[in-house]
Write a protein that holds these residues in place. Structure first.
Motif, short mmCIF file in Angstrom:
data_model
loop_
_atom_site.label_atom_id
_atom_site.label_comp_id
_atom_site.label_asym_id
_atom_site.label_seq_id
_atom_site.Cartn_x
_atom_site.Cartn_y
_atom_site.Cartn_z
N ARG A 27 -30.97 8.80 -29.45
CA ARG A 27 -29.56 8.79 -29.05
C ARG A 27 -29.44 8.66 -27.54
O ARG A 27 -28.59 7.91 -27.03
CB ARG A 27 -28.88 10.07 -29.54
N GLU A 28 -30.28 9.38 -26.80
CA GLU A 28 -30.26 9.28 -25.34
C GLU A 28 -30.55 7.86 -24.88
O GLU A 28 -29.90 7.35 -23.96
CB GLU A 28 -31.30 10.25 -24.76
N ILE A 29 -31.50 7.20 -25.51
CA ILE A 29 -31.85 5.83 -25.13
C ILE A 29 -30.68 4.90 -25.42
O ILE A 29 -30.34 4.02 -24.61
CB ILE A 29 -33.12 5.38 -25.86
N GLY A 30 -30.02 5.09 -26.56
CA GLY A 30 -28.88 4.23 -26.90
C GLY A 30 -27.74 4.36 -25.90
O GLY A 30 -27.21 3.35 -25.41
N TRP A 31 -27.34 5.59 -25.58
CA TRP A 31 -26.28 5.79 -24.59
C TRP A 31 -26.70 5.26 -23.23
O TRP A 31 -25.88 4.67 -22.49
CB TRP A 31 -25.94 7.27 -24.47
N SER A 32 -27.98 5.45 -22.88
CA SER A 32 -28.45 5.02 -21.56
C SER A 32 -28.44 3.51 -21.42
O SER A 32 -28.11 2.97 -20.36
CB SER A 32 -29.86 5.57 -21.30
N LEU A 33 -28.81 2.79 -22.47
CA LEU A 33 -28.79 1.33 -22.39
C LEU A 33 -27.35 0.81 -22.31
O LEU A 33 -27.09 -0.20 -21.65
CB LEU A 33 -29.53 0.73 -23.58
N ALA A 34 -26.42 1.50 -22.97
CA ALA A 34 -25.01 1.14 -22.80
C ALA A 34 -24.56 1.39 -21.37
O ALA A 34 -23.84 0.59 -20.77
CB ALA A 34 -24.15 1.93 -23.78
N SER A 35 -25.02 2.51 -20.80
CA SER A 35 -24.69 2.81 -19.40
C SER A 35 -25.28 1.77 -18.46
O SER A 35 -24.69 1.47 -17.41
CB SER A 35 -25.21 4.20 -19.03
N ALA A 36 -26.45 1.22 -18.82
CA ALA A 36 -27.08 0.21 -17.97
C ALA A 36 -26.16 -0.99 -17.77
O ALA A 36 -26.09 -1.55 -16.66
CB ALA A 36 -28.41 -0.24 -18.58
#
Length: 260
Positions: free
Chosen positions: A48-57
């Motif tokens: 989940r952290e990776i998913g939100w972080s890639l959206a933030s990217a």
């Protein structure tokens, strides 16, 4: 021009995303070596952290790409490439100015994100990481990501900075964002428990924010927390490690400050 802007935004989004994956991945790997079992049972959370972080990217990358295009093709921004354009003493000063301005912006927007309404709307995404891991540094709701994405592009219009000094600022921002969420101290005890630690933020200081929420809002420096009475000292990683041990099959090994 429109195509060039889109390509620049896409390129910067890829750079931010790949940088996140490399840096967070490296520190997550270091965590598994240094403290095996610390992230046991957190696989779903880390995905989940990776998913939100890639959206933030993408949210970080789009304005950065537009500004980068404007700097290269229209002379926008105060970025300079000739080190002789300003005195050499200005190079470190510009880095400190950027870090202090970024820290100030982060402190106040972070406190704002802890107001009940905005916490429910946005900041709860970041605090859903219990405990945070090396992958949580950019795990933000889009509203929160937007507040972080505008600050560096805005500063480069206001404060002259050499391109290499800007690279250093971005490097510090990336490393501190990741290491503050790892769940253990990567820096020597002399830094975070000594005189420097009274003013600089490392994982122990930010850990307390994730434990108690209403304190320790800073990013790099403890200045605003101390001035505003929101500094509640350093956290203790022992409890987090005991929880990790309970999730795993092996007995927990205590992570005390002396172990870091």
């Amino acid at each position: 021009m429109t195509l060039a802007l889109l390509l620049s935004a896409l390129a910067m989004t890829l750079i931010v995303g790949v940088r996140y994956l490399i840096v967070s991945g490296a520190f997550a790997w270091a965590t598994r070596l240094r403290h095996p079992g610390l992230y046991v049972g957190l696989d779903r959370q880390m995905r989940r952290e990776i998913g939100w972080s890639l959206a933030s990217a993408a949210i970080y990358g789009i304005p950065a790409g537009v500004v980068a295009w404007g700097w290269q093709h229209r002379g926008w921004t105060q970025i300079y490439t000739d080190a002789a354009q300003y005195p050499l003493w200005y190079l470190p000063l510009s880095v400190l100015l950027f870090l202090f301005a970024h820290d100030s912006w982060f402190y106040w927007t972070h406190r704002w994100m802890h107001r009940p309404r905005w916490f429910r709307i946005a900041h709860a995404v970041h605090h859903d990481s219990r405990p945070p891991t090396a992958w949580a540094a950019m795990s933000f709701h889009p509203v929160e990501a937007l507040t972080g994405a505008v600050v560096i592009p805005a500063l480069i219009f206001l404060i002259p900075i050499h391109v290499a000094a800007l690279g250093l600022v971005l490097g510090i921002m990336t490393v501190m964002g990741v290491t503050n969420h790892m769940g253990w101290e990567i820096f020597p005890r002399a830094i975070w428990q000594g005189p420097l630690g009274a003013w600089l933020i490392t994982a122990s200081h930010h850990q307390r924010h994730h434990e108690r929420y209403g304190c320790n809002y800073g990013l790099y420096f403890r200045f605003w927390d101390r001035l505003c009475g929101t500094d509640q000292g350093l956290g203790d990683f022992a409890a987090a490690h005991r929880r990790a041990g309970a999730r795993g099959t092996r007995p927990a090994r205590r992570i005390a400050p002396d172990d870091a």
